[in-house]
Motif scaffolding. Sequence first.
Motif, PDB file in Angstrom:
ATOM      1  N   GLY A  65      67.395 -18.976-109.084  1.00 14.44           N
ATOM      2  CA  GLY A  65      68.085 -18.513-110.284  1.00 14.44           C
ATOM      3  C   GLY A  65      67.213 -17.799-111.291  1.00 14.44           C
ATOM      4  O   GLY A  65      67.668 -17.468-112.381  1.00 14.44           O
ATOM      5  N   THR A  67      65.372 -14.464-112.616  1.00 15.93           N
ATOM      6  CA  THR A  67      65.585 -13.023-112.474  1.00 15.93           C
ATOM      7  C   THR A  67      64.272 -12.297-112.740  1.00 15.93           C
ATOM      8  O   THR A  67      63.434 -12.766-113.507  1.00 15.93           O
ATOM      9  CB  THR A  67      66.667 -12.515-113.441  1.00 15.93           C
ATOM     10  N   GLY A  81      64.136 -13.851-116.875  1.00 13.73           N
ATOM     11  CA  GLY A  81      65.011 -14.917-117.352  1.00 13.73           C
ATOM     12  C   GLY A  81      65.668 -15.685-116.227  1.00 13.73           C
ATOM     13  O   GLY A  81      65.078 -15.893-115.164  1.00 13.73           O
ATOM     14  N   THR A  83      69.628 -16.503-114.146  1.00 18.28           N
ATOM     15  CA  THR A  83      70.981 -16.012-113.896  1.00 18.28           C
ATOM     16  C   THR A  83      71.953 -16.712-114.856  1.00 18.28           C
ATOM     17  O   THR A  83      71.656 -17.780-115.397  1.00 18.28           O
ATOM     18  CB  THR A  83      71.417 -16.298-112.457  1.00 18.28           C
ATOM     19  N   ASP A  84      73.110 -16.124-115.043  1.00 20.96           N
ATOM     20  CA  ASP A  84      74.112 -16.705-115.942  1.00 20.96           C
ATOM     21  C   ASP A  84      74.505 -18.113-115.498  1.00 20.96           C
ATOM     22  O   ASP A  84      74.733 -18.994-116.330  1.00 20.96           O
ATOM     23  CB  ASP A  84      75.361 -15.816-115.990  1.00 20.96           C
ATOM     24  N   ALA A  85      74.559 -18.326-114.184  1.00 23.68           N
ATOM     25  CA  ALA A  85      74.964 -19.636-113.665  1.00 23.68           C
ATOM     26  C   ALA A  85      73.971 -20.721-114.048  1.00 23.68           C
ATOM     27  O   ALA A  85      74.354 -21.848-114.411  1.00 23.68           O
ATOM     28  CB  ALA A  85      75.113 -19.574-112.141  1.00 23.68           C
ATOM     29  N   ARG A  87      71.741 -20.515-116.598  1.00 23.33           N
ATOM     30  CA  ARG A  87      71.768 -20.615-118.068  1.00 23.33           C
ATOM     31  C   ARG A  87      72.917 -21.496-118.546  1.00 23.33           C
ATOM     32  O   ARG A  87      72.819 -22.153-119.579  1.00 23.33           O
ATOM     33  CB  ARG A  87      71.901 -19.230-118.698  1.00 23.33           C
ATOM     34  N   ALA A  88      74.005 -21.498-117.809  1.00 27.43           N
ATOM     35  CA  ALA A  88      75.208 -22.223-118.227  1.00 27.43           C
ATOM     36  C   ALA A  88      75.128 -23.722-117.968  1.00 27.43           C
ATOM     37  O   ALA A  88      75.968 -24.489-118.458  1.00 27.43           O
ATOM     38  CB  ALA A  88      76.425 -21.647-117.510  1.00 27.43           C
ATOM     39  N   LYS A  89      74.124 -24.166-117.208  1.00 25.43           N
ATOM     40  CA  LYS A  89      74.001 -25.592-116.918  1.00 25.43           C
ATOM     41  C   LYS A  89      73.744 -26.380-118.201  1.00 25.43           C
ATOM     42  O   LYS A  89      72.972 -25.963-119.048  1.00 25.43           O
ATOM     43  CB  LYS A  89      72.870 -25.840-115.915  1.00 25.43           C
ATOM     44  N   CYS A 121      67.564 -20.616-124.469  1.00 23.54           N
ATOM     45  CA  CYS A 121      67.917 -21.496-123.349  1.00 23.54           C
ATOM     46  C   CYS A 121      67.773 -22.949-123.791  1.00 23.54           C
ATOM     47  O   CYS A 121      66.677 -23.524-123.725  1.00 23.54           O
ATOM     48  CB  CYS A 121      67.023 -21.217-122.133  1.00 23.54           C
TER      49      CYS A 121
END
Length: 199
Positions: A65, A67, A81, A83-85, A87-89, A121
């Motif tokens: 995950g 980037t 950074g 991935t959005d997935a 970051r969303a955790k 984050c």
Amino acid sequence: AEAFFNIRTLKTVTIKADAANIGEEAFEGHADGAVFKFSTKDSAKKAEMIRMITPDGAAFADKKGFTYEIIDVAGTVRVTGLTDAVRAKTKLMSLSIPATVEFRGGKYSVTAIADEAFQGCGNIKSVTIPVPVTTIGASAFAGAANLKTITIKSPSIETVGAGAFDGIAAGAVFKLSMKKAQKEAVKEKLTEAGYTNIR
């Protein structure tokens, strides 16, 4: 030029040694972590083939995950950074930035952390910065409010950008994991950037 553009199911690519003209964007948008194989044992030929399909500045993600953006196709990238997935955790996690990463058959050293790479984050509690890194970008971890431990393994830090660690957890600790003789130069860079609690 865009023969296999944005085929997200593309996971394995084998390129023949006699391939003469493949556009840089031919495989743009393939699956993260796709495996590229080259039917040659000639290292110079393989390097030429990798350059043929990989432009400087290409952006990609690994299976963990993270980037990245290629700085130089000859062998260096910056981590940009998550991935959005990831970051969303919501669960707090420990990050260990890889020292090297593979992309389209090439192996790259992670030599920089981009500006604002992990800004905001809130799910990071600790991070390990690997040996090849020389640059920590401006606001790289700014606002990562739960970041309490930063372990730096690289003795070659040349730049700590403005506000790189502003707004992280109160009392956060910088741990320098290197030989004693190497610590002073890294400590100086962190101190110049305004950070304390360095061990």
